[in-house]
Motif scaffolding. Sequence first.
Motif, PDB file in Angstrom:
ATOM      1  N   ARG A 189     -92.811  -3.937 -47.146  1.00 47.82           N
ATOM      2  CA  ARG A 189     -93.410  -2.454 -47.838  1.00 47.82           C
ATOM      3  C   ARG A 189     -94.149  -2.119 -46.866  1.00 47.82           C
ATOM      4  N   GLY A 190     -94.694  -0.753 -45.524  1.00 51.46           N
ATOM      5  CA  GLY A 190     -95.822  -0.512 -45.596  1.00 51.46           C
ATOM      6  C   GLY A 190     -95.471   0.217 -44.902  1.00 51.46           C
ATOM      7  N   THR A 191     -96.602   0.882 -43.408  1.00 49.89           N
ATOM      8  CA  THR A 191     -96.788   1.999 -43.673  1.00 49.89           C
ATOM      9  C   THR A 191     -96.816   1.880 -41.990  1.00 49.89           C
ATOM     10  N   VAL A 192     -95.903   2.937 -40.978  1.00 51.27           N
ATOM     11  CA  VAL A 192     -95.528   2.148 -39.902  1.00 51.27           C
ATOM     12  C   VAL A 192     -96.947   4.369 -38.988  1.00 51.27           C
ATOM     13  N   SER A 193     -97.239   4.925 -37.850  1.00 49.96           N
ATOM     14  CA  SER A 193     -98.000   5.460 -37.791  1.00 49.96           C
ATOM     15  C   SER A 193     -98.160   5.790 -36.250  1.00 49.96           C
ATOM     16  N   ARG A 194     -97.370   5.834 -35.835  1.00 49.51           N
ATOM     17  CA  ARG A 194     -97.626   6.682 -34.116  1.00 49.51           C
ATOM     18  C   ARG A 194     -98.552   7.333 -33.736  1.00 49.51           C
ATOM     19  N   THR A 195     -99.174   6.303 -33.718  1.00 46.27           N
ATOM     20  CA  THR A 195    -101.123   6.277 -33.142  1.00 46.27           C
ATOM     21  C   THR A 195    -101.705   4.786 -32.164  1.00 46.27           C
ATOM     22  N   GLY A 196    -102.824   4.936 -31.692  1.00 52.95           N
ATOM     23  CA  GLY A 196    -102.746   3.739 -31.146  1.00 52.95           C
ATOM     24  C   GLY A 196    -103.932   4.493 -29.890  1.00 52.95           C
ATOM     25  N   TYR A 197    -104.682   2.931 -29.395  1.00 50.40           N
ATOM     26  CA  TYR A 197    -105.595   3.445 -29.061  1.00 50.40           C
ATOM     27  C   TYR A 197    -106.263   2.886 -27.748  1.00 50.40           C
ATOM     28  N   THR A 198    -104.777   2.895 -26.894  1.00 56.20           N
ATOM     29  CA  THR A 198    -104.872   2.395 -25.592  1.00 56.20           C
ATOM     30  C   THR A 198    -104.335   3.232 -24.002  1.00 56.20           C
ATOM     31  N   GLY A 199    -103.883   4.485 -24.672  1.00 55.06           N
ATOM     32  CA  GLY A 199    -102.912   5.700 -24.512  1.00 55.06           C
ATOM     33  C   GLY A 199    -101.687   5.750 -23.790  1.00 55.06           C
ATOM     34  N   GLU A 200    -100.962   4.737 -24.471  1.00 57.69           N
ATOM     35  CA  GLU A 200     -99.316   4.721 -24.413  1.00 57.69           C
ATOM     36  C   GLU A 200     -98.759   4.894 -25.761  1.00 57.69           C
ATOM     37  N   ASP A 201     -97.941   4.879 -25.391  1.00 54.31           N
ATOM     38  CA  ASP A 201     -97.037   5.084 -26.438  1.00 54.31           C
ATOM     39  C   ASP A 201     -97.025   4.364 -27.738  1.00 54.31           C
ATOM     40  N   GLY A 202     -96.884   3.977 -29.118  1.00 56.09           N
ATOM     41  CA  GLY A 202     -96.615   3.152 -29.707  1.00 56.09           C
ATOM     42  C   GLY A 202     -97.258   3.486 -31.286  1.00 56.09           C
ATOM     43  N   PHE A 203     -96.827   2.034 -32.338  1.00 55.13           N
ATOM     44  CA  PHE A 203     -97.197   1.801 -32.953  1.00 55.13           C
ATOM     45  C   PHE A 203     -98.939   1.032 -34.054  1.00 55.13           C
ATOM     46  N   GLU A 204     -99.124   1.927 -35.021  1.00 51.44           N
ATOM     47  CA  GLU A 204    -100.205   0.837 -35.890  1.00 51.44           C
ATOM     48  C   GLU A 204     -99.140   0.800 -37.526  1.00 51.44           C
ATOM     49  N   ILE A 205     -99.213  -0.616 -37.484  1.00 51.84           N
ATOM     50  CA  ILE A 205     -98.389  -0.962 -38.758  1.00 51.84           C
ATOM     51  C   ILE A 205     -99.247  -0.974 -39.805  1.00 51.84           C
ATOM     52  N   PHE A 206     -99.511  -1.038 -41.132  1.00 54.13           N
ATOM     53  CA  PHE A 206     -99.831  -1.498 -42.333  1.00 54.13           C
ATOM     54  C   PHE A 206     -98.922  -1.908 -43.205  1.00 54.13           C
ATOM     55  N   VAL A 207     -99.606  -3.487 -43.578  1.00 51.68           N
ATOM     56  CA  VAL A 207     -99.171  -4.391 -44.282  1.00 51.68           C
ATOM     57  C   VAL A 207     -99.606  -5.197 -45.150  1.00 51.68           C
ATOM     58  N   PRO A 208     -99.301  -5.535 -46.321  1.00 53.13           N
ATOM     59  CA  PRO A 208    -100.537  -5.986 -47.191  1.00 53.13           C
ATOM     60  C   PRO A 208    -100.944  -7.501 -46.203  1.00 53.13           C
ATOM     61  N   PRO A 209    -102.013  -7.779 -46.573  1.00 49.54           N
ATOM     62  CA  PRO A 209    -102.340  -9.320 -45.553  1.00 49.54           C
ATOM     63  C   PRO A 209    -101.131 -10.245 -45.651  1.00 49.54           C
ATOM     64  N   GLN A 210    -101.233 -10.308 -46.977  1.00 51.05           N
ATOM     65  CA  GLN A 210    -100.055 -11.127 -47.227  1.00 51.05           C
ATOM     66  C   GLN A 210     -98.939 -12.354 -46.703  1.00 51.05           C
ATOM     67  N   GLN A 211     -98.727 -10.556 -46.022  1.00 55.80           N
ATOM     68  CA  GLN A 211     -97.448 -10.730 -45.103  1.00 55.80           C
ATOM     69  C   GLN A 211     -97.369 -10.705 -43.812  1.00 55.80           C
ATOM     70  N   ALA A 212     -98.754 -10.366 -43.267  1.00 59.24           N
ATOM     71  CA  ALA A 212     -98.752  -9.938 -42.159  1.00 59.24           C
ATOM     72  C   ALA A 212     -98.231 -10.749 -40.472  1.00 59.24           C
ATOM     73  N   ASP A 213     -98.533 -12.589 -41.179  1.00 57.56           N
ATOM     74  CA  ASP A 213     -98.011 -13.494 -40.646  1.00 57.56           C
ATOM     75  C   ASP A 213     -96.518 -12.749 -40.027  1.00 57.56           C
ATOM     76  N   ALA A 214     -95.703 -12.778 -41.357  1.00 55.42           N
ATOM     77  CA  ALA A 214     -94.784 -12.389 -41.014  1.00 55.42           C
ATOM     78  C   ALA A 214     -94.045 -11.600 -39.983  1.00 55.42           C
ATOM     79  N   VAL A 215     -94.720 -10.202 -40.082  1.00 57.18           N
ATOM     80  CA  VAL A 215     -94.397  -9.420 -39.518  1.00 57.18           C
ATOM     81  C   VAL A 215     -94.653  -9.352 -38.308  1.00 57.18           C
TER      82      VAL A 215
END
Lengths: 371, 124
Positions: A189-215
Amino acid sequence: MDQATDTPLKKTPLNARHRALGARMVPFGGWDMPVEYSGITAEHLAVRERAGLFDVSHMGQIEIAGSNALDAVQRISCNDASKLQIGQAQYSGLLTPAGTFVDDLLVYRLGPQHFMLVVNASHIETDFAVISEGITPAGDAVAVNVSARYALIAVQGPKALEIVQPLTGIDLASMKYYWFAHGEIAHVRGTVSRTGYTGEDGFEIFVPPQQADAVWLALMASGEQFGMIPCGLGARDTLRLEAAMSLHGNDIDDTRTPVEAGLDWIVGWKKDSFVGSDVLKQQKADGTAQKLIGFEMIDRGIGRQGYTLYSGDEAVGVVTSGTQTPYLKKAIGLGYVSAALAVPGTEIDIDIRGRRLKAKVVPTPFYKRTK
Amino acid sequence: MAYPAGFKYTKDHEWIELSGDEGKVGITDFAQAQLGDVVYLELPEVGTVLKAGQTFGNIESVKAVSELYAPVSGEVVEVNAALKEKPEAVNSDPHASWMVVIKLSDLGETGTLLDVTQYSDLVK
């Protein structure tokens, strides 16, 4: 960025993963972060041409909620949060009464009276204190530092959509830039945001820290066939600089206002007064002594942060960011100069370790993706 | 990457390949790996006289600028102009990417340099 003191460095939930991947780790804003894996150039080019995966879990999150949360955000954020629909984000500034940047941030509207601010790692505590105090007059609104609740993973590059979409039921293709949605991503369960800091298209994905490695692993597996590679803060810096996105601590700080920094577009000019608004309105009417410009080296050399800019024999400003960029293969940078010189084509000199080398003012961004 | 047995090394991660009273100078594989992608070299003019340990130039990677230190005292008699045009060779082939040739003013100084075993231990 503020350098760490003697306090131990903080580690994101992906720290072990970075080390297992052989990343070079450096202290950054009080965190132990990967600066590069395979090399800044290779990582930078991967993001421009294919995709890159970044751990940006060091970023902070502060939620503001309560029946007067919108009013609270409007007081402390210089952009106009009333323009946000639920599911939409905007770039903004947290300012001092002098209109200068305490920090820059993203404002996410989670609900009618519920917001999340994403702030820079080294400023989480300062921002939280400034925000808590700044929202008090709004009445029913509370700020909560929820940074520990999120890991943040960014997938950036032209292949980002193809890489992330198979892992989520959220319809990413129809998600517009600077919008976000909640849902499952790699069964988490998380949040997907179409944002970034590179000048490219992309996504930033918020997930609980416990599941970060699996994601992270699921994203790596999905990205493999597209040539996605893990990327560090080094490439993040060269990418954002090509896109002429400001870095707090370099290009903006508590001595610079959004008007000086060319960020008039993040100021809610029509909204009620907010912290710093009087100064910004004055500056907009009168102009500022200095303006942030982009420059490109004419002579061979790299103008780096802190180097003095000259027009003839007169010191006219300072470089705030500079590098040789891997994609454009040019030495570029940002810096402040006297407003009269902030015109593309103007030649300036940069004192590079005792030698005056020629550069010229150029329009920004240096790089703009073709859509 | 193996360190060439015939070279001498410094604690600052320069190498020198001696030939008579002259030596080609570059930076080691360890140094290039620390620097990351090299994008620019600032090298001295021919005729520059250096003391051992003195800065003779700068090497810039995407990340940062580092100084280059003379492993021995002497005069710069040759500068690798070709390398300035393709500085990335310092990353791909560090031990062949010489930067300057120094004509030593004191051959005795070479005794203070590290041999390949000592240097390999240093960066182990």
